[in-house]
Design an enzyme around this catalytic site. Structure first.
Site, PDB file in Angstrom:
ATOM      1  N   ASN A 199      -0.397  -1.378   4.756  1.00 44.49           N
ATOM      2  CA  ASN A 199      -1.193  -0.915   5.872  1.00 44.49           C
ATOM      3  C   ASN A 199      -0.616  -1.163   7.318  1.00 44.49           C
ATOM      4  OD1 ASN A 199      -1.517  -3.606   5.346  1.00 44.49           O
ATOM      5  ND2 ASN A 199      -3.706  -3.690   6.684  1.00 44.49           N
ATOM      6  N   GLY A 257     -12.046  -6.419   7.887  1.00 44.96           N
ATOM      7  CA  GLY A 257     -10.990  -7.191   7.486  1.00 44.96           C
ATOM      8  C   GLY A 257     -11.086  -8.603   8.148  1.00 44.96           C
ATOM      9  N   ASP A 275      -6.517 -12.319   0.584  1.00 51.28           N
ATOM     10  CA  ASP A 275      -6.754 -10.906   1.304  1.00 51.28           C
ATOM     11  C   ASP A 275      -6.622 -11.023   2.593  1.00 51.28           C
ATOM     12  OD1 ASP A 275      -7.004  -8.294   0.947  1.00 51.28           O
ATOM     13  OD2 ASP A 275      -9.213  -8.393   0.987  1.00 51.28           O
TER      14      ASP A 275
END
Length: 418
Positions: A96, A325, A306
């Site tokens: 990303n 996120g 993550d």
């Protein structure tokens, strides 16, 4: 340089010194001696810390930084320093970024920007060109330059034929395809777990069906095509059951779970804190129980932080409009050890081989790739503990057990002052 790690309890089930207190001597990046007591010269750097434990280096399969393109979120340099102080010797960098790494030049850029750090960076390449889901990217070329898997970050592979072709093609060079577990058409505008809380709060839901439907499809394709499939960050009890059955049937599938999905439920959403806007979403206590069981019995191969830093401009918004996120490197070990026993936690953090990465144990003659930590310290994660550039942390204010001191890796010592 010569390093001596003093009075460390070794946690490595494959080592002859498992759960024993030992001195560890490192010379030129190699473990040259392990004994109850080792005497060295005054020139040696001695490492002696409170309740020191040592294991094989930890691995995180899902890390985002920002560079290139989103350096305000996190640079590669600062991200790798944060990873080292958090106990990670190896990380996979997600796709990303802007531009996305869909060619060998982009893979080389990432590797060259991290080649002097204590933590080793292993880039993922996109599965499709520009991560648009239409045409396969340069998978073979990227693998030759160091891409360890192929993943359009947190985007499901919508076209089943494309997944089939990708799994068949990558068998030629033993590569791993990652498929994010989300059938988006089931929840086109969903942002949180579809459950009681989503109804009470008026937030559109993402049902567990959206995850299990995609996993069922992907496992059927894997059974037909062969290849190696990794399903990142599962979050539901049914997902665990599906993957457990697939492994029993001999399918070459691995999976991970995010540390915060082992700890937090969707009850956190009542605060409307956008740090809890995550994908996959926080689920229920029943899901957490199944996920923890899955880690313990080996159905879930690895736990990931993550880690996904997001700048303030994209987080401090209304819940509907905020980006998904949370950062997680700094709190990862404490989160995991708050839910799992020590040996299970270390096992879930040392699965580099699943991605064709070499893993060194705590043995004489091995390359020194080690994590140093204190598993018994109890602490509350606060803003002062954040090392990342961004501060979007779902675990802020949570009581945790266990904390990393740092690592020895790539002939470098990186220790964080706690």
């Amino acid at each position: 340089m010569e390093y001596l790690i003093k009075n460390a309890i070794i946690v490595d089930a494959k080592s002859d010194h498992h759960l024993q207190k030992r001195d560890i001597l490192i010379e030129n990046g190699i473990i040259t001696n392990i004994d109850s007591t080792i005497k060295v010269s005054d020139k040696s750097k001695v490492i002696e810390l409170v309740n020191l434990h040592v294991s094989a280096g930890w691995f995180d399969s899902s890390i985002s930084f920002g560079e290139p393109g989103f350096e305000e979120r996190e640079t590669i340099a600062n991200g790798l320093k944060t990873a080292a102080y958090s106990g990670f010797t190896d990380i996979i960098l997600n796709t990303n970024t802007n531009p996305v790494p869909d060619n060998k030049g982009a893979i080389r850029f990432i590797k060259s920007n991290g080649d002097k750090a204590a933590t080793s960076i292993h880039p993922a390449g996109t599965f499709t060109q520009s991560a648009d889901g239409e045409h396969l990217a340069e998978l073979f070329d990227m693998s030759q330059d160091g891409a360890v898997s192929f993943f359009d970050y947190k985007k499901p592979i919508k076209n089943p034929n494309l997944l089939k072709i990708g799994l068949q093609y990558t068998q030629r060079f033993d590569a791993i395809v990652q498929s994010f577990p989300l059938e988006a058409s089931i929840s086109p505008k969903g942002i949180v777990n579809e459950h009681i809380n989503s109804t009470q709060l008026g937030l559109k839901g993402v049902p567990s069906l959206s995850e299990t439907l995609q996993i069922s499809r992907d496992l059927a394709i894997l059974e037909y095509s062969g290849g190696r499939l990794h399903i990142p960050t599962i979050s539901t009890s049914k997902s665990v059951a599906l993957i457990r059955d697939a492994k029993k049937n001999g399918l070459n599938v691995t999976c991970s779970v995010a540390a915060h999905n082992l700890y937090l439920t969707d009850d956190e959403l009542h605060s409307f804190d956008t740090s809890y806007k995550l994908t996959p979403p926080l689920r229920t206590k029943e899901d957490i129980k199944a996920l923890i069981k899955g880690v313990k019995d080996g159905t879930i191969d690895m736990v990931t932080s993550d880690h996904n830093p997001i700048d303030v401009e994209n987080k401090n918004l209304e819940f509907d409009h905020a980006s998904y996120g949370s950062i997680g490197l700094e709190s990862c070990f404490g989160t995991i050890l708050s839910k799992l026993d020590l040996e299970t936690a270390i096992n879930a953090l040392t699965k580099q081989s699943q991605f064709n990465l070499k893993s060194s144990g705590v043995e004489k003659g091995s390359i020194a790739s080690l994590t140093l930590f204190n598993p018994s310290i109890e602490w509350t994660f606060s803003t002062s503990d954040i090392l990342s550039t961004s501060h979007n942390a779902a675990m802020l204010g949570k009581k945790l057990t266990g904390r990393a001191y740092g690592i020895f890796n790539n002939k470098k010592l990186a220790l964080h002052k706690l």
